[in-house]
Design an enzyme around this catalytic site. Structure first.
Site, PDB file in Angstrom:
ATOM      1  N   ASP A 118      15.122 -11.476 -75.132  1.00 50.10           N
ATOM      2  CA  ASP A 118      14.284 -11.454 -76.338  1.00 50.10           C
ATOM      3  C   ASP A 118      14.922 -10.669 -77.476  1.00 50.10           C
ATOM      4  O   ASP A 118      14.708 -10.968 -78.649  1.00 50.10           O
ATOM      5  CB  ASP A 118      12.894 -10.890 -76.012  1.00 50.10           C
ATOM      6  CG  ASP A 118      12.083 -11.973 -75.339  1.00 50.10           C
ATOM      7  OD1 ASP A 118      12.253 -12.170 -74.129  1.00 50.10           O
ATOM      8  OD2 ASP A 118      11.321 -12.667 -76.033  1.00 50.10           O
ATOM      9  N   ALA A 135      11.790 -16.620 -76.853  1.00 54.75           N
ATOM     10  CA  ALA A 135      12.296 -16.086 -78.124  1.00 54.75           C
ATOM     11  C   ALA A 135      12.724 -17.159 -79.153  1.00 54.75           C
ATOM     12  O   ALA A 135      12.224 -17.151 -80.286  1.00 54.75           O
ATOM     13  CB  ALA A 135      13.412 -15.089 -77.846  1.00 54.75           C
ATOM     14  N   GLN A 141       5.192 -17.566 -65.936  1.00 56.01           N
ATOM     15  CA  GLN A 141       6.073 -18.519 -66.631  1.00 56.01           C
ATOM     16  C   GLN A 141       7.071 -19.161 -65.659  1.00 56.01           C
ATOM     17  O   GLN A 141       7.504 -20.291 -65.862  1.00 56.01           O
ATOM     18  CB  GLN A 141       6.853 -17.832 -67.755  1.00 56.01           C
ATOM     19  CG  GLN A 141       6.020 -17.428 -68.954  1.00 56.01           C
ATOM     20  CD  GLN A 141       5.505 -16.015 -68.855  1.00 56.01           C
ATOM     21  OE1 GLN A 141       5.241 -15.517 -67.761  1.00 56.01           O
ATOM     22  NE2 GLN A 141       5.335 -15.348 -69.983  1.00 56.01           N
TER      23      GLN A 141
END
Ligand code: MRU
Length: 348
Positions: free
Chosen positions: A235, A48, A194
């Site tokens: 986020d 983010a 990730q």
């Protein structure tokens, strides 16, 4: 040594291509706002705060590309560039927050020449990047307070230096607690891995002991009493504390509650969305099914398998022990504590 996730080289922006990590460290050169749009959509840069920083530089590059000779024309062009960048990924609040700051900078105080506006935009983008370094440091030092000596923590996705302009949010807390933390369990984080590709890489470079696990193994390790705390990034956080983060976060929070493991979210104030009352209003990005069908480009299921691929889920505030921000640690009742941290009137 940490690599910058984004750096400026003259009138060019260079982005560390996270799709190639951990195998290859390579920077993509962005010369236009469209290059930045492409980098965000294809997740060459992700996380983010980093998306917000990239968006800000995208506006600056767009202003350099504009052939406007008058401030008003340039501002109109910037508005178009900003709208295009805003359509890249819908969930991370930080992108919209950064674009709003850039638009404000374009207007500034009254009249300005085209050249002055460009300078202002560059300064503002650099400020957003620099501020993020300080914010990460503050999140790290505040978050350190909740980590006890010898703790093992579990994290999901990547909320580290790659995802920010500084040391990271959830990983910022972990790196600031180096020496106190005995081990970090890293969820691999399907579909794009990730955790396995980025968080494991960052922790190795930081010299922090890490154990990579399949996403589905987290509840098992909690049941064995091996996890003292879960810490993740965010986020978008609604006014009531409901938090959108990488798909799989909600399942972790449910397991953590069942096993009485504290569940922490670490995020900058720019991730809060004062305009959204609760989690059901957070836009959830749906990504291409091939991300699930394939790993590193290789098909792992039947050809044409039907797929749903939401990139994020929402963890209800009641499952969150606390939210660690640069302005302090907020706890339930979140509507009250978030209002306080956003400055009373709910504005950031
Ligand atoms: O799809 P991604 O990789 O951009 O998702 C990233 C996350 O979910 C992170 O946890 C979040 O953005 C916080 S990054 C400090």
């Amino acid at each position: 040594m940490r690599y910058d996730t984004l750096r400026i080289a003259g009138d060019r922006v260079e982005i560390l291509d996270q799709r190639l990590l951990p195998g290859k460290v390579s920077f993509v050169k962005c010369r236009s706002s469209e290059d930045i749009f492409d980098a965000i959509v294809k997740m060459k840069i992700r996380g983010a705060p980093a998306i917000g920083i990239a968006g800000a530089f995208g506006v600056y590059l767009g202003a350099l590309q504009s052939s406007a000779r008058e401030a008003e024309t340039l501002r109109r062009d910037i508005g178009k560039v900003s709208a295009r960048l805003a359509s890249s990924r819908p969930t991370a609040r930080n992108l919209f927050w950064a674009l709003e700051r850039m638009e404000k900078a374009a207007y500034g105080e009254g009249d300005a020449s085209v050249e002055k506006i460009r300078i202002r935009l560059r300064r503002e983008a650099e400020r957003i990047l620099d501020e993020d370094k300080t914010i990460c440091r503050k999140i790290g030092s505040k978050g350190r307070q909740v980590i006890k000596k010898g703790f093992t923590v579990l994290t999901h996705c990547n909320a580290g230096s790659l995802a920010t302009g500084g040391s990271g949010t959830a990983l910022g807390v972990i790196t600031a607690s180096k020496g106190k933390i005995s081990r970090v369990y890293v969820d691999e984080t399907r579909p794009l891995l990730q955790g396995a590709r980025l968080t494991a890489w960052e922790l190795k470079r930081e010299g922090i002991p890490a154990v990579l696990i399949c996403d589905g193994a987290a509840a098992h390790f909690m049941s064995l009493g091996r996890i003292d705390a879960v810490i993740v990034g965010a986020d978008r956080i609604a006014r009531n504390g409901d938090t959108a983060n990488k798909i799989g976060t909600y399942a972790l929070a449910v397991s953590a509650r069942y096993h009485k493991v504290p569940f922490y979210v670490a995020a900058p104030v720019s991730t809060f969305d004062a305009g959204i009352p609760g989690g059901k209003d957070i836009p959830i990005e749906q990504r291409h099914g091939d991300e699930v069908r394939k790993i590193s480009g290789k098909l792992i299921t039947v050809r044409g398998a039907r797929v749903e691929n939401p990139a994020f889920d929402v963890t209800p505030a009641r499952l969150i022990t606390a939210i660690i921000t640069e302005k302090g640690i907020v706890r339930a009742p979140y509507t009250k504590s978030i209002k306080r941290i956003l400055g009373g009137d709910g504005g950031i």
